[in-house]
Scaffold this motif. Sequence first.
Motif, PDB file in Angstrom:
ATOM      1  N   MET A   1     -20.437  18.825  -9.172  1.00 14.30           N
ATOM      2  CA  MET A   1     -19.593  19.319  -8.080  1.00 14.30           C
ATOM      3  C   MET A   1     -19.528  18.332  -6.918  1.00 14.30           C
ATOM      4  SD  MET A   1     -18.028  22.015  -8.805  1.00 14.30           S
ATOM      5  CE  MET A   1     -17.786  21.371 -10.436  1.00 14.30           C
ATOM      6  N   GLN A   2     -20.557  17.508  -6.753  1.00 12.06           N
ATOM      7  CA  GLN A   2     -20.511  16.470  -5.729  1.00 12.06           C
ATOM      8  C   GLN A   2     -19.432  15.443  -6.072  1.00 12.06           C
ATOM      9  OE1 GLN A   2     -24.166  14.304  -5.330  1.00 12.06           O
ATOM     10  NE2 GLN A   2     -23.510  13.242  -3.464  1.00 12.06           N
ATOM     11  N   VAL A   3     -19.324  15.069  -7.349  1.00 12.16           N
ATOM     12  CA  VAL A   3     -18.294  14.116  -7.782  1.00 12.16           C
ATOM     13  C   VAL A   3     -16.912  14.748  -7.638  1.00 12.16           C
ATOM     14  CG1 VAL A   3     -17.390  12.833  -9.755  1.00 12.16           C
ATOM     15  CG2 VAL A   3     -19.845  12.834  -9.273  1.00 12.16           C
ATOM     16  N   VAL A   4     -16.777  16.016  -8.022  1.00 17.25           N
ATOM     17  CA  VAL A   4     -15.492  16.704  -7.884  1.00 17.25           C
ATOM     18  C   VAL A   4     -15.114  16.806  -6.405  1.00 17.25           C
ATOM     19  CG1 VAL A   4     -14.301  18.907  -8.239  1.00 17.25           C
ATOM     20  CG2 VAL A   4     -15.717  17.955 -10.056  1.00 17.25           C
ATOM     21  N   GLY A   5     -16.087  17.016  -5.544  1.00 17.79           N
ATOM     22  CA  GLY A   5     -15.817  17.039  -4.105  1.00 17.79           C
ATOM     23  C   GLY A   5     -15.341  15.694  -3.581  1.00 17.79           C
ATOM     24  N   ASP A   6     -15.932  14.613  -4.084  1.00 16.02           N
ATOM     25  CA  ASP A   6     -15.476  13.273  -3.689  1.00 16.02           C
ATOM     26  C   ASP A   6     -14.040  13.023  -4.154  1.00 16.02           C
ATOM     27  OD1 ASP A   6     -17.880  12.712  -2.469  1.00 16.02           O
ATOM     28  OD2 ASP A   6     -18.704  11.606  -4.197  1.00 16.02           O
ATOM     29  N   VAL A   7     -13.703  13.500  -5.349  1.00 15.27           N
ATOM     30  CA  VAL A   7     -12.335  13.347  -5.855  1.00 15.27           C
ATOM     31  C   VAL A   7     -11.364  14.122  -4.970  1.00 15.27           C
ATOM     32  CG1 VAL A   7     -10.815  13.902  -7.791  1.00 15.27           C
ATOM     33  CG2 VAL A   7     -13.061  12.904  -8.227  1.00 15.27           C
ATOM     34  N   ASN A   8     -11.746  15.325  -4.607  1.00 16.65           N
ATOM     35  CA  ASN A   8     -10.887  16.155  -3.759  1.00 16.65           C
ATOM     36  C   ASN A   8     -10.758  15.546  -2.360  1.00 16.65           C
ATOM     37  OD1 ASN A   8      -9.336  18.237  -2.871  1.00 16.65           O
ATOM     38  ND2 ASN A   8     -10.978  19.733  -2.795  1.00 16.65           N
ATOM     39  N   ALA A   9     -11.844  14.998  -1.827  1.00 13.97           N
ATOM     40  CA  ALA A   9     -11.801  14.383  -0.495  1.00 13.97           C
ATOM     41  C   ALA A   9     -10.928  13.123  -0.485  1.00 13.97           C
ATOM     42  CB  ALA A   9     -13.216  14.045  -0.032  1.00 13.97           C
ATOM     43  N   ALA A  10     -10.797  12.463  -1.638  1.00 14.43           N
ATOM     44  CA  ALA A  10      -9.960  11.266  -1.712  1.00 14.43           C
ATOM     45  C   ALA A  10      -8.475  11.615  -1.683  1.00 14.43           C
ATOM     46  CB  ALA A  10     -10.289  10.465  -2.970  1.00 14.43           C
ATOM     47  N   GLY A  11      -8.133  12.896  -1.896  1.00 12.58           N
ATOM     48  CA  GLY A  11      -6.738  13.312  -1.797  1.00 12.58           C
ATOM     49  C   GLY A  11      -6.043  13.582  -3.112  1.00 12.58           C
ATOM     50  N   PHE A  12      -6.781  13.572  -4.207  1.00 10.07           N
ATOM     51  CA  PHE A  12      -6.168  13.887  -5.502  1.00 10.07           C
ATOM     52  C   PHE A  12      -5.965  15.397  -5.600  1.00 10.07           C
ATOM     53  CE2 PHE A  12      -8.184   9.802  -6.455  1.00 10.07           C
ATOM     54  CZ  PHE A  12      -7.113   9.141  -7.009  1.00 10.07           C
ATOM     55  N   LYS A  13      -4.775  15.801  -6.031  1.00  4.73           N
ATOM     56  CA  LYS A  13      -4.439  17.225  -6.100  1.00  4.73           C
ATOM     57  C   LYS A  13      -4.613  17.817  -7.488  1.00  4.73           C
ATOM     58  CE  LYS A  13      -1.144  16.905  -2.354  1.00  4.73           C
ATOM     59  NZ  LYS A  13       0.246  17.057  -1.947  1.00  4.73           N
ATOM     60  N   LYS A  14      -4.576  16.987  -8.511  1.00  8.33           N
ATOM     61  CA  LYS A  14      -4.667  17.483  -9.889  1.00  8.33           C
ATOM     62  C   LYS A  14      -5.970  16.992 -10.503  1.00  8.33           C
ATOM     63  CE  LYS A  14       0.292  17.696 -10.480  1.00  8.33           C
ATOM     64  NZ  LYS A  14       1.452  17.278 -11.248  1.00  8.33           N
ATOM     65  N   VAL A  15      -6.946  17.887 -10.542  1.00  2.00           N
ATOM     66  CA  VAL A  15      -8.268  17.570 -11.059  1.00  2.00           C
ATOM     67  C   VAL A  15      -8.550  18.515 -12.217  1.00  2.00           C
ATOM     68  CG1 VAL A  15     -10.716  17.378 -10.518  1.00  2.00           C
ATOM     69  CG2 VAL A  15      -9.021  16.877  -8.759  1.00  2.00           C
ATOM     70  N   ALA A  16      -9.051  17.978 -13.321  1.00  2.08           N
ATOM     71  CA  ALA A  16      -9.341  18.803 -14.495  1.00  2.08           C
ATOM     72  C   ALA A  16     -10.724  18.470 -15.026  1.00  2.08           C
ATOM     73  CB  ALA A  16      -8.293  18.570 -15.581  1.00  2.08           C
ATOM     74  N   LEU A  17     -11.434  19.506 -15.470  1.00  2.00           N
ATOM     75  CA  LEU A  17     -12.725  19.326 -16.124  1.00  2.00           C
ATOM     76  C   LEU A  17     -12.488  19.318 -17.627  1.00  2.00           C
ATOM     77  CD1 LEU A  17     -14.864  21.772 -13.985  1.00  2.00           C
ATOM     78  CD2 LEU A  17     -14.650  19.309 -13.737  1.00  2.00           C
ATOM     79  N   VAL A  18     -13.053  18.321 -18.304  1.00  2.00           N
ATOM     80  CA  VAL A  18     -12.821  18.149 -19.739  1.00  2.00           C
ATOM     81  C   VAL A  18     -14.039  18.664 -20.503  1.00  2.00           C
ATOM     82  CG1 VAL A  18     -12.320  16.482 -21.554  1.00  2.00           C
ATOM     83  CG2 VAL A  18     -11.390  16.144 -19.271  1.00  2.00           C
ATOM     84  N   THR A  19     -13.773  19.402 -21.613  1.00  4.83           N
ATOM     85  CA  THR A  19     -14.849  19.928 -22.449  1.00  4.83           C
ATOM     86  C   THR A  19     -14.879  19.188 -23.774  1.00  4.83           C
ATOM     87  OG1 THR A  19     -13.416  21.593 -23.414  1.00  4.83           O
ATOM     88  CG2 THR A  19     -14.615  22.201 -21.411  1.00  4.83           C
TER      89      THR A  19
END
Length: 154
Positions: free
Chosen positions: A124-142
């Motif tokens: 979630m820390q990495v996902v937070g960094d991605v969101n803080a960078a301004g990316f709007k489309k983030v997906a978790l891969v299984t």
Amino acid sequence: MAINLPNGGGRRGGRGSRRPPMSEINVTPLVDVMLVLLIIFMVTAPLLVTGVPVDLPDARAQSLPQDITPIQISLDAKGEIFIDKLTITPAALPAKLAALREARSDDARVYVRADRSLDYGRVMQVVGDVNAAGFKKVALVTDGSRPVLTTENQ
């Protein structure tokens, strides 16, 4: 003068006795016709979907640039971070994501792949960094190799 009747002169059970009328409907021919129609429709339906055949002209203009390949951020079992195949330190991740955000369009997708043994907070820390960078489309891969959880911030 005697009349010779075909059914044995009115006797029941004789040589020429008539059968009783059938009270059942024979559906075998109906089923045969329906199966033939089904096969005809199954064969012709895909042909009807195709549009009007058009021979398109050639153009000299280049196609518009598109970001087809998503950015892949991976976290291995040791917790190391990779952007595509390049190793990134956790301290350098926000700056690298900001640089990627400036270089990519607004529709850039980010796929986050993390090892199952990692701590949830680390992912979630990495996902937070991605969101803080301004990316709007983030997906978790299984394990199914396709994104299952997609978040789009408006």
